[in-house]
Design a protein around this motif. Structure first.
Motif, short mmCIF file in Angstrom:
data_model
loop_
_atom_site.label_atom_id
_atom_site.label_comp_id
_atom_site.label_asym_id
_atom_site.label_seq_id
_atom_site.Cartn_x
_atom_site.Cartn_y
_atom_site.Cartn_z
N ASN A 127 -0.08 8.24 -25.23
CA ASN A 127 0.24 9.68 -25.12
C ASN A 127 1.01 10.03 -23.85
O ASN A 127 0.75 11.05 -23.21
N ILE A 128 1.95 9.17 -23.48
CA ILE A 128 2.76 9.44 -22.29
C ILE A 128 4.24 9.50 -22.65
O ILE A 128 5.11 9.16 -21.84
N GLY A 129 4.53 9.97 -23.86
CA GLY A 129 5.92 10.08 -24.30
C GLY A 129 6.74 10.98 -23.41
O GLY A 129 7.97 10.78 -23.27
N PHE A 130 6.11 11.95 -22.76
CA PHE A 130 6.83 12.87 -21.88
C PHE A 130 7.37 12.17 -20.63
O PHE A 130 8.22 12.71 -19.92
N LEU A 131 6.88 10.94 -20.38
CA LEU A 131 7.35 10.19 -19.22
C LEU A 131 8.48 9.21 -19.56
O LEU A 131 9.04 8.58 -18.66
N ARG A 132 8.82 9.09 -20.81
CA ARG A 132 9.70 8.03 -21.30
C ARG A 132 10.95 7.83 -20.44
O ARG A 132 11.31 6.69 -20.09
N ASP A 133 11.64 8.90 -20.09
CA ASP A 133 12.90 8.78 -19.37
C ASP A 133 12.79 9.12 -17.89
O ASP A 133 13.81 9.21 -17.19
N ARG A 134 11.56 9.31 -17.42
CA ARG A 134 11.36 9.59 -15.99
C ARG A 134 11.54 8.31 -15.16
O ARG A 134 11.38 7.20 -15.67
N ILE A 135 11.83 8.48 -13.88
CA ILE A 135 11.94 7.35 -12.97
C ILE A 135 10.53 6.95 -12.54
O ILE A 135 9.75 7.78 -12.03
N TYR A 136 10.20 5.67 -12.73
CA TYR A 136 8.84 5.19 -12.50
C TYR A 136 8.37 5.46 -11.08
O TYR A 136 7.22 5.82 -10.84
N THR A 137 9.25 5.28 -10.10
CA THR A 137 8.86 5.46 -8.69
C THR A 137 8.65 6.92 -8.32
O THR A 137 8.17 7.22 -7.22
N GLU A 138 8.97 7.84 -9.23
CA GLU A 138 8.85 9.26 -8.92
C GLU A 138 7.69 9.94 -9.63
O GLU A 138 7.50 11.15 -9.49
N ILE A 139 6.89 9.17 -10.38
CA ILE A 139 5.77 9.77 -11.09
C ILE A 139 4.48 9.54 -10.30
O ILE A 139 4.44 8.78 -9.34
N SER A 140 3.41 10.22 -10.71
CA SER A 140 2.16 10.17 -9.96
C SER A 140 1.44 8.83 -10.14
O SER A 140 1.76 8.04 -11.03
N GLY A 141 0.42 8.61 -9.29
CA GLY A 141 -0.35 7.37 -9.38
C GLY A 141 -1.05 7.21 -10.70
O GLY A 141 -1.09 6.12 -11.28
N GLY A 142 -1.64 8.29 -11.21
CA GLY A 142 -2.30 8.22 -12.51
C GLY A 142 -1.34 7.92 -13.63
O GLY A 142 -1.64 7.14 -14.54
N GLU A 143 -0.14 8.51 -13.56
CA GLU A 143 0.88 8.25 -14.57
C GLU A 143 1.38 6.81 -14.48
O GLU A 143 1.59 6.16 -15.51
N ARG A 144 1.52 6.30 -13.28
CA ARG A 144 1.95 4.90 -13.12
C ARG A 144 0.93 3.95 -13.75
O ARG A 144 1.30 2.94 -14.36
N GLN A 145 -0.36 4.26 -13.57
CA GLN A 145 -1.37 3.38 -14.13
C GLN A 145 -1.28 3.35 -15.64
O GLN A 145 -1.42 2.30 -16.27
N MET A 146 -1.04 4.50 -16.27
CA MET A 146 -0.87 4.55 -17.72
C MET A 146 0.36 3.73 -18.14
O MET A 146 0.33 3.04 -19.17
N VAL A 147 1.42 3.79 -17.35
CA VAL A 147 2.64 3.04 -17.66
C VAL A 147 2.36 1.54 -17.59
O VAL A 147 2.82 0.76 -18.44
N LEU A 148 1.59 1.10 -16.59
CA LEU A 148 1.27 -0.32 -16.47
C LEU A 148 0.42 -0.79 -17.65
O LEU A 148 0.56 -1.92 -18.12
#
Length: 263
Positions: A127-148
């Motif tokens: 459920n992180i489709g809203f992050l799809r085109d965001r720059i990874y280094t510019e998102i929050s720590g919680g969002e980065r963990q979901m991406v990993l």
């Protein structure tokens, strides 16, 4: 899927950190590995993942010894989620997640449309489709963990190994990550995770393994392992296990007089 750790001994070079470690993880199970800093949790993970040479014992996946597996085959079977990761270049979230397909690609191959589709499916699963085109280094720590976690899912593994997946996250993001871990196990994955929070064992684990300061090793269900006696032996502090309805928590007990805080 069944992972079996049988009498494993591991460490660095000729120095042994852990020995006689045994436990198993099946589909839909979550094993939470607890213990203070420096007892060997990360060493055990690196050995399971093939980053360190196994000094003794066996690691079996579906009854097959993985000691001689090539790195690519191991990566297709076991997904790894590290504590933190910051790529040197400003990749998009989709790019970072697609990197999980590396184990399925040839040496000079680029991701195919199918690989990108699998990455997009992993993004939607979390459920992180809203992050799809965001720059990874510019998102929050919680969002980065979901991406990993999504990146690990694109490996299409049977088992997830997660090294402190909630480290450095605020309370809300900790709970969101734990909820996703439970849902992934419910879809059929086996999960091994480390945590510094005994409460996480009550929230989402089906099994607990506790590494103590003297290298002692205890496994079992949360009620059996996360006890006041075991927590004091492992961490050197007093705690109280509090039960209320269906909720159970591990609360530290401060020695007020010792700390000089008495009124």
């Amino acid at each position: 899927m069944k992972l079996e750790i049988n009498q494993v001994m591991c460490g660095y070079g000729n120095r042994t950190i852990l020995k006689d470690i045994s436990f198993s993880v099946h589909d839909r199970e979550i094993l939470c590995l607890l213990g203070p800093n420096g007892v060997g949790k990360t060493t055990l993970f690196k050995t399971i993942l093939g980053f360190l040479r196994l000094q003794g014992g066996d690691i079996l996946l579906n009854g097959e010894n993985i000691r001689l597996w090539p790195r690519e085959r191991l990566a297709r079977a076991i997904g790894y989620v590290p504590q933190a990761h910051t790529p040197p270049f400003p990749f998009t979230v989709l790019d970072v997640v697609t990197m999980g397909r590396t184990a399925h690609l040839g040496v000079f191959s680029s991701p195919s449309k199918k690989d990108v589709m699998i990455a997009e499916q992993a993004i939607e699963t979390l459920n992180i489709g809203f992050l799809r085109d965001r720059i990874y280094t510019e998102i929050s720590g919680g969002e980065r963990q979901m991406v990993l976690i999504a990146r690990a899912l694109t490996q299409e593994p049977k088992l997830l190994v997660m090294d402190e997946p909630t480290s450095n996250l605020d309370f809300g993001n900790q709970i969101r990550v734990l909820q996703q871990i439970r849902e992934l196990a419910g879809r059929g994955l086996g999960v091994i995770m480390t945590s510094h929070f005994p409460d996480h064992a009550f929230l989402c684990s089906t099994k607990i393994a506790l590494l103590q300061k003297d290298r002692g090793f205890i496994t079992g269900e949360a009620d059996e392992v996360v006890t006041e006696e075991n927590m004091r032996a492992a961490y050197g502090v007093r705690v109280k296990i509090i039960r209320s309805d269906d909720v159970k928590t591990c609360v530290p007990v401060l020695d007020v007089e010792r700390e000089g805080c008495a009124s």
